[in-house]
Write a protein that holds these residues in place. Structure first.
Motif, PDB file in Angstrom:
ATOM      1  N   LEU A   4       0.827  -1.211   0.000  1.00  0.00           N
ATOM      2  CA  LEU A   4       0.000   0.000   0.000  1.00  0.00           C
ATOM      3  C   LEU A   4       0.859   1.258   0.000  1.00  0.00           C
ATOM      4  CD1 LEU A   4      -2.812  -1.046   2.509  1.00  0.00           C
ATOM      5  CD2 LEU A   4      -3.013  -0.774   0.022  1.00  0.00           C
ATOM      6  N   ILE A   5       1.939   1.229   0.778  1.00  0.00           N
ATOM      7  CA  ILE A   5       2.856   2.371   0.795  1.00  0.00           C
ATOM      8  C   ILE A   5       3.436   2.588  -0.595  1.00  0.00           C
ATOM      9  CG2 ILE A   5       5.102   3.186   1.641  1.00  0.00           C
ATOM     10  CD1 ILE A   5       4.426   1.875   4.322  1.00  0.00           C
ATOM     11  N   GLY A   6       3.865   1.495  -1.240  1.00  0.00           N
ATOM     12  CA  GLY A   6       4.415   1.595  -2.585  1.00  0.00           C
ATOM     13  C   GLY A   6       3.403   2.129  -3.581  1.00  0.00           C
ATOM     14  N   MET A   7       2.144   1.692  -3.451  1.00  0.00           N
ATOM     15  CA  MET A   7       1.100   2.162  -4.368  1.00  0.00           C
ATOM     16  C   MET A   7       0.872   3.660  -4.231  1.00  0.00           C
ATOM     17  SD  MET A   7      -1.750  -0.895  -4.177  1.00  0.00           S
ATOM     18  CE  MET A   7      -2.951   0.095  -5.091  1.00  0.00           C
ATOM     19  N   VAL A   8       0.859   4.145  -2.998  1.00  0.00           N
ATOM     20  CA  VAL A   8       0.665   5.587  -2.780  1.00  0.00           C
ATOM     21  C   VAL A   8       1.832   6.374  -3.377  1.00  0.00           C
ATOM     22  CG1 VAL A   8       0.530   7.399  -1.038  1.00  0.00           C
ATOM     23  CG2 VAL A   8      -0.776   5.285  -0.740  1.00  0.00           C
ATOM     24  N   ILE A   9       3.071   5.915  -3.101  1.00  0.00           N
ATOM     25  CA  ILE A   9       4.250   6.601  -3.628  1.00  0.00           C
ATOM     26  C   ILE A   9       4.239   6.591  -5.151  1.00  0.00           C
ATOM     27  CG2 ILE A   9       6.771   6.485  -3.840  1.00  0.00           C
ATOM     28  CD1 ILE A   9       6.839   5.444  -0.949  1.00  0.00           C
ATOM     29  N   GLY A  10       3.990   5.422  -5.757  1.00  0.00           N
ATOM     30  CA  GLY A  10       4.003   5.311  -7.209  1.00  0.00           C
ATOM     31  C   GLY A  10       2.876   6.080  -7.869  1.00  0.00           C
TER      32      GLY A  10
END
Length: 277
Positions: free
Chosen positions: A154-160
């Motif tokens: 989820l963190i990666g999705m927000v950043i990306g």
């Protein structure tokens, strides 16, 4: 008000000169303030395209798409340097990359349906949040290390997702995020550089495809990526970044951080004024 007629040879030459100046400004500021090029290039291009009279419907899309393209060579060089210095943590990158890729694809898909005003408002809002974070003396530690696979995804999705929509590399969002889970700053910076490549390649392709056939774009554009901008900005950024880095050693780092926060604040205010005027 349109200051250059980009349909004429003189207008094209004027556009190239303006883009060279954009690359020089972005390079100096990136080296001076220690930030990725996108967070500097997007607002500078936005202001330049405003002066050129580029239609508001495509102005921000062109700024974001062109910025993402310039991040590709920059992130390759940056990630290579961090790897040589041992500041890349493969385990952290592996946990974030799947979510980042999904986020970039979702962001690229969403960009097709976002108006220029919505994209401008998103950038202005995130710029305000980044500026507020940079005004803080210390990053607050929320937990020790990244969460499990779902949380990291989820963190990666927000950043990306947000990075692709803003036309920035991963560093602007990933560095404060990783610092908040107590990952050493050098590892956070190196990870952000590597994530910039993961974000910029699919992000650039998505903006190219989503802008095909859209009217009122600048000459020399494939979709929402202006090739003249890419060709002019990248060499000048790389040429001028060392100058900014030299200046950084002569100025107090805390002052630099606040100056950049003020730059982002002024950019956000200008974008809000354009939105509501």
């Amino acid at each position: 008000m349109e200051l250059l007629d980009t349909s004429s040879l003189t207008g094209i030459l004027g556009l190239i000169a303006a883009l060279l100046a954009t690359g020089a400004v972005a390079g100096v500021m990136a080296g001076l303030l220690g930030v990725g090029g996108g967070i500097v290039i997007v607002p500078v291009l936005f202001h330049l395209f405003s002066l050129l009279g580029v239609d508001e419907a495509v102005r921000m899309h062109l700024a974001v798409g062109t910025s993402l393209a310039t991040i590709i060579p920059t992130s390759i060089m940056s990630a290579r340097t961090h790897r040589q210095k041992g500041s890349l943590d493969g385990a952290v990158i592996k946990r974030l990359v799947p979510g980042v890729v999904i986020g970039v694809l979702l962001g690229g898909f969403a960009s097709r349906y976002l108006s220029g005003a919505a994209l401008t408002g998103l950038f202005a809002t995130i710029a305000l949040l980044v500026a507020a974070n940079m005004f803080r003396r210390h990053t607050r530690i929320l937990r020790e290390g990244l969460p499990g696979p779902v949380g990291s995804g989820l963190i990666g999705m927000v950043i990306g997702g947000i990075s692709s929509l803003m036309g920035i590399g991963g560093g602007t969002l990933s560095v404060p995020t990783l610092s908040a889970v107590n990952i050493p700053i050098r590892i956070a910076v190196g990870t952000g550089a590597a994530l910039g490549l993961v974000i910029s390649i699919p992000g650039t392709l998505s903006f190219m495809l989503s802008g095909l056939g859209v009217p009122d774009r600048l000459p020399g554009s494939i979709g929402f990526v202006n090739l003249l901008g890419f060709a002019a900005i990248v060499p000048m950024t790389m040429l001028c970044a060392p100058l900014g880095a030299k200046l950084a050693h002569a100025i107090d780092p805390a002052l630099l951080k606040r100056l950049f926060a003020l730059f982002l604040l002024a950019t956000a205010v200008r974008m809000y004024i354009d939105l509501f005027s």
